[in-house]
Structures are given as C-alpha cells and as structure tokens.
Design a protein around this motif. Structure first.
Motif, mmCIF file in Angstrom:
data_model
loop_
_atom_site.group_PDB
_atom_site.id
_atom_site.type_symbol
_atom_site.label_atom_id
_atom_site.label_comp_id
_atom_site.label_asym_id
_atom_site.label_seq_id
_atom_site.Cartn_x
_atom_site.Cartn_y
_atom_site.Cartn_z
ATOM 1 N N UNK A 105 0.828 -1.210 0.000
ATOM 2 C CA UNK A 105 0.000 0.000 0.000
ATOM 3 C C UNK A 105 0.860 1.256 0.000
ATOM 4 N N UNK A 106 1.911 1.271 0.842
ATOM 5 C CA UNK A 106 2.797 2.443 0.906
ATOM 6 C C UNK A 106 3.476 2.698 -0.430
ATOM 7 N N UNK A 107 3.995 1.628 -1.056
ATOM 8 C CA UNK A 107 4.691 1.790 -2.334
ATOM 9 C C UNK A 107 3.743 2.245 -3.437
ATOM 10 N N UNK A 108 2.569 1.632 -3.501
ATOM 11 C CA UNK A 108 1.605 2.017 -4.543
ATOM 12 C C UNK A 108 1.141 3.453 -4.346
ATOM 13 N N UNK A 109 0.957 3.855 -3.094
ATOM 14 C CA UNK A 109 0.568 5.232 -2.787
ATOM 15 C C UNK A 109 1.666 6.200 -3.218
ATOM 16 N N UNK A 110 2.920 5.822 -2.953
ATOM 17 C CA UNK A 110 4.058 6.665 -3.327
ATOM 18 C C UNK A 110 4.133 6.846 -4.838
ATOM 19 N N UNK A 111 3.884 5.757 -5.577
ATOM 20 C CA UNK A 111 3.919 5.832 -7.042
ATOM 21 C C UNK A 111 2.803 6.740 -7.538
ATOM 22 N N UNK A 112 1.596 6.597 -6.965
ATOM 23 C CA UNK A 112 0.473 7.448 -7.379
ATOM 24 C C UNK A 112 0.743 8.910 -7.077
ATOM 25 N N UNK A 113 1.308 9.197 -5.905
ATOM 26 C CA UNK A 113 1.646 10.586 -5.547
ATOM 27 C C UNK A 113 2.683 11.135 -6.513
ATOM 28 N N UNK A 114 3.629 10.294 -6.921
ATOM 29 C CA UNK A 114 4.679 10.721 -7.850
ATOM 30 C C UNK A 114 4.125 11.132 -9.191
ATOM 31 N N UNK A 115 2.985 10.548 -9.580
ATOM 32 C CA UNK A 115 2.361 10.895 -10.854
ATOM 33 C C UNK A 115 1.860 12.336 -10.825
ATOM 34 N N UNK A 116 1.412 12.776 -9.649
ATOM 35 C CA UNK A 116 0.795 14.083 -9.535
ATOM 36 C C UNK A 116 1.772 15.228 -9.758
ATOM 37 N N UNK A 117 2.873 15.215 -9.045
ATOM 38 C CA UNK A 117 3.772 16.358 -9.083
ATOM 39 C C UNK A 117 5.222 15.892 -9.029
ATOM 40 N N UNK A 118 6.048 16.314 -9.981
ATOM 41 C CA UNK A 118 7.442 15.893 -9.939
ATOM 42 C C UNK A 118 8.162 16.444 -8.705
ATOM 43 N N UNK A 119 9.027 15.636 -8.154
ATOM 44 C CA UNK A 119 9.803 16.020 -6.989
ATOM 45 C C UNK A 119 11.088 16.699 -7.455
ATOM 46 N N UNK A 120 11.501 17.733 -6.763
ATOM 47 C CA UNK A 120 12.727 18.433 -7.133
ATOM 48 C C UNK A 120 13.937 17.589 -6.751
ATOM 49 N N UNK A 121 14.888 17.504 -7.657
ATOM 50 C CA UNK A 121 16.121 16.780 -7.368
ATOM 51 C C UNK A 121 17.121 17.813 -6.843
ATOM 52 N N UNK A 122 17.207 17.916 -5.537
ATOM 53 C CA UNK A 122 18.047 18.922 -4.903
ATOM 54 C C UNK A 122 19.342 18.264 -4.455
ATOM 55 N N UNK A 123 20.455 18.758 -4.990
ATOM 56 C CA UNK A 123 21.743 18.135 -4.681
ATOM 57 C C UNK A 123 22.553 18.956 -3.686
ATOM 58 N N UNK A 124 21.896 19.786 -2.917
ATOM 59 C CA UNK A 124 22.585 20.604 -1.917
ATOM 60 C C UNK A 124 22.320 20.044 -0.527
ATOM 61 N N UNK A 125 23.275 20.280 0.370
ATOM 62 C CA UNK A 125 23.138 19.864 1.763
ATOM 63 C C UNK A 125 23.425 21.052 2.667
ATOM 64 N N UNK A 126 22.977 20.963 3.891
ATOM 65 C CA UNK A 126 23.245 22.007 4.881
ATOM 66 C C UNK A 126 24.762 22.205 4.994
ATOM 67 N N UNK A 127 25.191 23.464 4.969
ATOM 68 C CA UNK A 127 26.615 23.778 5.093
ATOM 69 C C UNK A 127 27.327 23.975 3.760
ATOM 70 N N UNK A 128 26.684 23.629 2.629
ATOM 71 C CA UNK A 128 27.302 23.808 1.311
ATOM 72 C C UNK A 128 27.461 25.295 1.001
ATOM 73 N N UNK A 129 28.588 25.655 0.394
ATOM 74 C CA UNK A 129 28.814 27.028 -0.065
ATOM 75 C C UNK A 129 28.213 27.149 -1.463
ATOM 76 N N UNK A 130 27.433 28.211 -1.691
ATOM 77 C CA UNK A 130 26.760 28.408 -2.973
ATOM 78 C C UNK A 130 26.866 29.865 -3.427
#
Length: 182
Positions: free
Chosen positions: A110-135
């Motif tokens: 149920x959790x996995x199927x729900x996650x897949x359905x939620x993923x269809x709705x809105x793309x998730x941002x691929x954020x490659x930054x972490x706390x403390x990174x200089x930008x």
C-alpha cells in the motif's frame, strides 16, 4: 489461493525491458490471471541540466520490479509461473527464498503504490545541496552573492540560505535552481 506481491531481482537499467518481456510471455502463455500486474517503481524528478529545467523519471528501486502473483493453497508460486520468470532474459530470482519466496506485507505494498500514485501528480525536485554547502546565487535579485545553505526544503524545492548583504548575514529563501555550488 490469493494474489500476493513479490519483488523480483532484475538487471539494473533493464527494469522496463524485463517488465515488457515478462508481459509478452504472460500473454503468449495465457496466464494473465496468474500474474495480473507487474510494476517498475519510478517517480518523476525535476532537475536542471545545461541551464534548462526538465522532468526525468527515476527508478525508486533500481534492479527490482514488483509482480502480483496468484499463489496456491500452500502459498507457493505455481510452477509454470516460477519457470517463466526464471527463464526471462534479464530476470533474476524472486526475493525471499527458493520455491516459496516471501511475499511483501500488504502495508508495504500500500505504501509503495501510494508513493507511485503521488509521484504521478507532481514531480519532486532533485536537490543536490546539503546544509553547510557554499553556494553562489546565479539568478534573481541576489545574483552573484555567495552564501551557505542553512536548510533544504525538498517539498517546496527551496533552499534557506545565509547570504552576506552589506556586511551582515541575512537569511534568504530561494529555489534550488537559482543557486550553484562553489
């Protein structure tokens, strides 16, 4: 008898091909009732490549696919299904044992199927930054200001930064694509 979900190990980066091959084999053998669904778990991820924002599909579990399989009274997978899966090119074994693999728990499914359905709705941002990174800010009113990542907010695709403006540390919230690592 009942249907249970199982995890199949497959060659990495061949998940879609193995899924399509298995579906063809199932149709040819006429056993659609024994394996009604095969899923490759993936989610949409928005990322910046070459300065352009694009949405890509990313496998949640590379090297694995899920299959809903009809089991017998003993909870075993029927022989013809077992051999058909084992002989499919790129398919490995079913996770959890030899002739009687362990099915996934209903709550996990149920959790996995729900996650897949939620993923269809809105793309998730691929954020490659972490706390403390200089930008460095590359776009917007704070362009060319340097700072440090204070917090990553993946739900909104934003970063909380601490920028030095007029010699004072100032908290600013920007979208992840407006900054670059330095």
């Amino acid at each position: 008898m009942g249907k249970k979900w199982f995890v199949l190990r497959v060659q990495s980066n061949k998940e879609d091909k193995v899924k399509s091959d298995l579906e063809k084999r199932i149709k040819i053998q006429g056993i659609e009732n024994l394996i009604p669904k095969i899923l490759v778990l993936s989610e949409k991820v928005s990322e910046i490549k070459g300065g352009k924002k694009r949405v890509a599909e990313r496998k949640i579990y590379p090297g694995y696919i899920m299959a809903e399989i009809e089991v017998d009274e003993k909870g075993e997978i029927p022989e013809e299904v077992w051999y058909m899966i084992r002989e499919a090119p790129g398919a490995g074994d079913i996770i959890g044992g030899d002739r009687k693999p362990i099915p996934m728990k209903d709550s996990e499914v149920e959790k996995l199927l729900e996650r897949v359905e939620r993923g269809e709705e809105k793309p998730k941002a691929k954020i490659e930054f972490r706390r403390g990174d200089r930008v460095r800010v590359k776009e917007g009113p704070f362009e060319n200001f340097d700072g440090e990542v204070e917090e990553v907010l993946p739900a909104s695709g934003c970063l909380k930064l601490m920028l030095t403006i007029f010699g004072r540390p100032t908290p600013v919230e920007l979208e992840y694509w407006q900054v670059e690592a330095i």
